[in-house]
Write a protein that holds these residues in place. Structure first.
Motif, mmCIF file in Angstrom:
data_model
loop_
_atom_site.group_PDB
_atom_site.id
_atom_site.type_symbol
_atom_site.label_atom_id
_atom_site.label_comp_id
_atom_site.label_asym_id
_atom_site.label_seq_id
_atom_site.Cartn_x
_atom_site.Cartn_y
_atom_site.Cartn_z
ATOM 1 N N LEU A 278 0.817 -1.206 0.000
ATOM 2 C CA LEU A 278 0.000 0.000 0.000
ATOM 3 C C LEU A 278 0.857 1.265 0.000
ATOM 4 N N GLY A 279 1.946 1.230 0.756
ATOM 5 C CA GLY A 279 2.843 2.377 0.773
ATOM 6 C C GLY A 279 3.413 2.672 -0.604
ATOM 7 N N LEU A 280 3.798 1.641 -1.338
ATOM 8 C CA LEU A 280 4.331 1.824 -2.684
ATOM 9 C C LEU A 280 3.273 2.350 -3.643
ATOM 10 N N LEU A 281 2.049 1.841 -3.535
ATOM 11 C CA LEU A 281 0.975 2.298 -4.414
ATOM 12 C C LEU A 281 0.621 3.752 -4.133
ATOM 13 N N LEU A 282 0.622 4.143 -2.856
ATOM 14 C CA LEU A 282 0.243 5.503 -2.494
ATOM 15 C C LEU A 282 1.332 6.516 -2.836
ATOM 16 N N THR A 283 2.585 6.103 -2.766
ATOM 17 C CA THR A 283 3.673 7.044 -3.037
ATOM 18 C C THR A 283 4.079 7.080 -4.507
ATOM 19 N N GLN A 284 3.855 5.988 -5.237
ATOM 20 C CA GLN A 284 4.353 5.909 -6.613
ATOM 21 C C GLN A 284 3.270 5.636 -7.655
ATOM 22 N N GLY A 285 2.051 5.351 -7.211
ATOM 23 C CA GLY A 285 1.030 4.883 -8.146
ATOM 24 C C GLY A 285 0.422 5.950 -9.031
ATOM 25 N N ARG A 286 0.335 7.193 -8.574
ATOM 26 C CA ARG A 286 -0.406 8.210 -9.326
ATOM 27 C C ARG A 286 0.171 8.422 -10.720
ATOM 28 N N ALA A 287 1.481 8.562 -10.823
ATOM 29 C CA ALA A 287 2.107 8.802 -12.123
ATOM 30 C C ALA A 287 1.939 7.608 -13.059
ATOM 31 N N CYS A 288 1.714 6.421 -12.483
ATOM 32 C CA CYS A 288 1.577 5.200 -13.276
ATOM 33 C C CYS A 288 0.118 4.865 -13.580
ATOM 34 N N GLY A 289 -0.786 5.807 -13.309
ATOM 35 C CA GLY A 289 -2.191 5.582 -13.632
ATOM 36 C C GLY A 289 -2.914 4.696 -12.646
ATOM 37 N N ILE A 290 -2.606 4.835 -11.362
ATOM 38 C CA ILE A 290 -3.254 4.037 -10.320
ATOM 39 C C ILE A 290 -3.783 4.978 -9.238
ATOM 40 N N THR A 291 -5.049 4.812 -8.886
ATOM 41 C CA THR A 291 -5.690 5.579 -7.828
ATOM 42 C C THR A 291 -6.174 4.624 -6.744
ATOM 43 N N VAL A 292 -5.912 4.953 -5.482
ATOM 44 C CA VAL A 292 -6.411 4.172 -4.351
ATOM 45 C C VAL A 292 -7.585 4.919 -3.725
ATOM 46 N N LEU A 293 -8.718 4.245 -3.630
ATOM 47 C CA LEU A 293 -9.916 4.774 -2.969
ATOM 48 C C LEU A 293 -10.209 3.860 -1.787
ATOM 49 N N ALA A 294 -10.002 4.352 -0.575
ATOM 50 C CA ALA A 294 -10.116 3.503 0.611
ATOM 51 C C ALA A 294 -11.079 4.107 1.617
ATOM 52 N N ALA A 295 -11.857 3.236 2.259
ATOM 53 C CA ALA A 295 -12.779 3.648 3.312
ATOM 54 C C ALA A 295 -12.267 3.101 4.635
ATOM 55 N N VAL A 296 -12.466 3.896 5.691
ATOM 56 C CA VAL A 296 -11.996 3.481 7.014
ATOM 57 C C VAL A 296 -12.958 4.018 8.063
ATOM 58 N N GLN A 297 -13.123 3.260 9.128
ATOM 59 C CA GLN A 297 -14.010 3.677 10.213
ATOM 60 C C GLN A 297 -13.258 4.498 11.254
#
Length: 252
Positions: free
Chosen positions: A130-149
């Protein structure tokens, strides 16, 4: 609200309407899903209770064990790495979505549950992915949409890596500033005063501004979701060599 070029955190107490936000955004993204320019990967740690009804919309869906959900995240990291190398070879800094290489939206229904009952070794792998996706994913066409309580730092260790944040009904003023940033409540984002009788109401803060907007997400009934899944199913995936390598020969 845009999903391209950002990550989105949705925080709210039980019954605040987090599912309404997720489904409202998926409903708005339906034309892009149907055209093939957007691919949705969905993880539902609650056994599929929230997201499984939209199964035809998803290129990949996982609601099984923590190990299986972890592998899904790691596969997406591998795909990110492949795209990063391709962009570097092309001399490009930002991914451009096409049906052959769509933008990927990773939806996680309850982020904390993802690691709550997993073995420590799996938790570490999930946190790293998750850390890699959140720090490096945007430029590679990846968006994380997460819900938390619970937006506490010990629960959402990646909270500051979400540029776009949505605060639904929260339990106390401290949580408002946790989600929207220090001083947000003093600027009028009183998410702790949202009534239990108005699920779906939230305050939104987008990247680059401290301004919050009060919004209300649409409520999609089970019938609405079923109709959406029939109306806008994902197209048959294009099996590229890179994607096949990520999935061991299957795009999923």
């Amino acid at each position: 609200m845009r999903l391209l070029g950002t990550h989105v955190l949705v925080a709210g107490a039980t019954g605040a309407g987090k599912g309404s936000v997720l489904w409202s955004l998926l409903n708005g993204a339906a034309p892009a899903i149907a055209s093939g320019s957007l691919e949705v990967w969905a993880i539902d740690p609650k056994g599929g209770m929230e997201l499984r009804p939209g199964l035809p919309l998803f290129a990949r869906f996982e609601d099984g064990s923590a190990e299986q959900m972890c592998l899904t995240l790691e596969h997406l990291v591998t795909l990110k790495d492949v795209r990063a190398r391709e962009l570097a070879e092309l001399g490009a800094r930002t991914h451009a979505a096409t049906p052959a290489s769509p933008h990927i939206l990773l939806v996680v229904d309850e982020l904390a549950t993802l690691t709550a009952f997993a073995e420590r070794t799996i938790v570490r792998r999930i946190e790293q992915a998750l850390g890699l996706l959140l720090t490096q994913g945007r430029a590679c066409g990846i968006t994380v949409l997460a819900a938390v309580q619970d937006p506490g730092k010990d629960v959402v260790v990646w909270r500051d890596l979400f540029p776009t944040r949505i605060a639904m009904r929260l339990d106390n003023p401290i949580q408002v500033d946790m989600v929207l940033g220090e001083g947000a409540r003093d600027l009028g984002a009183t998410a702790d005063h949202i009534s239990e009788l108005t699920p779906g109401v939230a305050y939104v803060r987008v990247e680059g501004t401290r301004t919050q907007r009060r919004v209300r997400a649409s409520y999609l009934t089970d019938a609405d979701i079923a109709e959406l899944a029939v109306r806008s199913p994902r197209p048959t995936p294009v099996r590229l060599a890179a994607a096949a390598a990520v999935e061991g020969g299957e795009v999923a």
